[in-house]
Design an enzyme around this catalytic site. Sequence first.
Site, mmCIF file in Angstrom:
data_model
loop_
_atom_site.group_PDB
_atom_site.id
_atom_site.type_symbol
_atom_site.label_atom_id
_atom_site.label_comp_id
_atom_site.label_asym_id
_atom_site.label_seq_id
_atom_site.Cartn_x
_atom_site.Cartn_y
_atom_site.Cartn_z
ATOM 1 N N ARG A 52 0.800 -1.123 0.024
ATOM 2 C CA ARG A 52 0.010 0.027 -0.056
ATOM 3 C C ARG A 52 0.851 1.150 -0.040
ATOM 4 N NH1 ARG A 52 -1.347 1.588 4.520
ATOM 5 N NH2 ARG A 52 -2.037 -0.225 5.418
ATOM 6 N N TYR A 104 -17.603 15.941 -15.522
ATOM 7 C CA TYR A 104 -17.929 14.311 -15.417
ATOM 8 C C TYR A 104 -18.898 14.302 -14.119
ATOM 9 C CZ TYR A 104 -17.695 9.605 -14.474
ATOM 10 O OH TYR A 104 -17.727 8.322 -13.873
ATOM 11 N N ASP A 176 -8.490 18.665 -14.646
ATOM 12 C CA ASP A 176 -8.619 17.192 -15.066
ATOM 13 C C ASP A 176 -8.473 17.291 -16.446
ATOM 14 O OD1 ASP A 176 -9.781 14.802 -15.925
ATOM 15 O OD2 ASP A 176 -11.596 14.809 -14.784
ATOM 16 N N LYS A 201 -8.787 6.165 -19.120
ATOM 17 C CA LYS A 201 -9.181 6.402 -20.330
ATOM 18 C C LYS A 201 -7.956 6.512 -21.564
ATOM 19 C CE LYS A 201 -13.163 6.874 -18.437
ATOM 20 N NZ LYS A 201 -12.906 7.403 -17.178
HETATM 21 C C1 LIG Z 1 -13.292 13.694 -17.264
HETATM 22 C C2 LIG Z 1 -13.347 12.435 -16.355
HETATM 23 N N1 LIG Z 1 -12.775 12.548 -15.176
HETATM 24 C C3 LIG Z 1 -12.765 11.643 -14.087
HETATM 25 C C4 LIG Z 1 -13.516 10.377 -14.279
HETATM 26 C C5 LIG Z 1 -13.404 9.496 -13.118
HETATM 27 O O1 LIG Z 1 -12.408 8.187 -13.442
HETATM 28 P P1 LIG Z 1 -12.727 6.975 -12.996
HETATM 29 O O2 LIG Z 1 -13.786 6.528 -13.862
HETATM 30 O O3 LIG Z 1 -11.315 6.453 -13.525
HETATM 31 O O4 LIG Z 1 -12.754 6.895 -11.342
HETATM 32 C C6 LIG Z 1 -14.009 10.096 -15.706
HETATM 33 C C7 LIG Z 1 -14.548 8.970 -15.894
HETATM 34 O O5 LIG Z 1 -15.198 8.645 -16.809
HETATM 35 C C8 LIG Z 1 -13.814 11.268 -16.569
HETATM 36 O O6 LIG Z 1 -14.326 10.947 -18.054
#
Ligand SMILES: Cc1ncc(COP(=O)(O)O)c(C=O)c1O
Length: 385
Positions: A52, A104, A176, A201
């Site tokens: 961890r 998101y 992000d 992604k």
């Molecule tokens: C722009 C964006 N930020 C954050 C996330 C969250 O990531 P995760 O699904 O890996 O937890 C996503 C997920 O689709 C996303 O598209």
Amino acid sequence: MNNTLFKGFGTRAIHAGLEPDPSTGAVMTPIYQTSTYAQEAPGKHKGYEYSRTHNPTRKALEANLAAIEGGKYGLAFASGLAAIDTLLKTLNPGDEIISTNDLYGGTYRLFVRVYEKFGLRFHFVPMQQLSSIEEKITEKTRLIWVETPTNPMLNVIDIEAVAQLAKTKGILLAVDNTFASPYLQQPLKLGADIVMHSATKYIGGHSDLVMGALVLNNDALAEQLYFLQNAAGAVPGPMDCFLALRGIKTLHVRMQRHCENAEKVARFLRSHPKVEKVFWPGFPDHPGHEIAKKQMRAFGGMISFTMKGDSIEEAFRAVSSFKIFTLAESLGGVESLAGHPATMTHASIPREERLKAGLSDSLIRLSVGLEDADDLISDLKQVLQ
Ligand SMILES: Cc1ncc(COP(=O)(O)O)c(C=O)c1O
């Protein structure tokens, strides 16, 4: 290997932070599938005690993530949301956060349904106008949360301008960078303090893992985040770290093709009589086009579009009829995906909120993959017939 030679993105993606395995010479970072490490005497060990806290596969990935974002520190997490969650844990009750209003749905849910309960206060504003951020700044504002390009409306926010504003007010700026990937956009170089990824992604790139990342330069904040990463424990396993490392090695090549294919698909959709509007920052009349040109290497692999009549039934029928695109959540993999944000990725955002951000009932989001663009266009043709 001499790091000063790692100038280009591709070289860094393939080599930065990585050494042949010291015990065997294995060129590819091994998957250290272990939870614990032998100690010669209590506290006498080779730098690893418990996975961890540290794991060699994760450590290699974290160094590589830092290098591809142009940052000093990289941290990997069990998911993108776990990365955001860890960052939010650096804040205190009463602190305020100003966030992009089109973001998101899972991030919105984490902010509002989890952290408001612990006394954090969120303001959601359209960040295309800097004044809308300024208006919400108080002496309690600690963090500005930018997602750009936004999910799913593909709005573009001027990172450099927001960074300047954040700096003058002593507020941290987190970006992000999931939709752009580090190949297309590097927010730290534009003045952001923290970059976050859903590495699920484009970074992973093959739809075979769930992972998050934070990259930053600030020593004190990095120390706090490493502490929280271990103390709260949302770490990824070594197998997923290996897969992410493998994905990153082709990130630059994949992104180039994603962008080329997306451009062809966007132009096709724009010429189709049943399509009302296509959201893609590469069009010169897209409101964020000039900013995208300034801060991104190309316009990305994501496109959203609405259909004439804005019927949810029509959108449902369309997304259920694809033969090459797969109807699925997520994005950024080699295969093309289609989604209906209003009922899928963004279902956790109240209808009035999403309509305010322009996310209408018929909006379809495409993650354009690496198949042949002509085949993707044929699939869209038969769907829109
Ligand atoms: C722009 C964006 N930020 C954050 C996330 C969250 O990531 P995760 O699904 O890996 O937890 C996503 C997920 O689709 C996303 O598209």
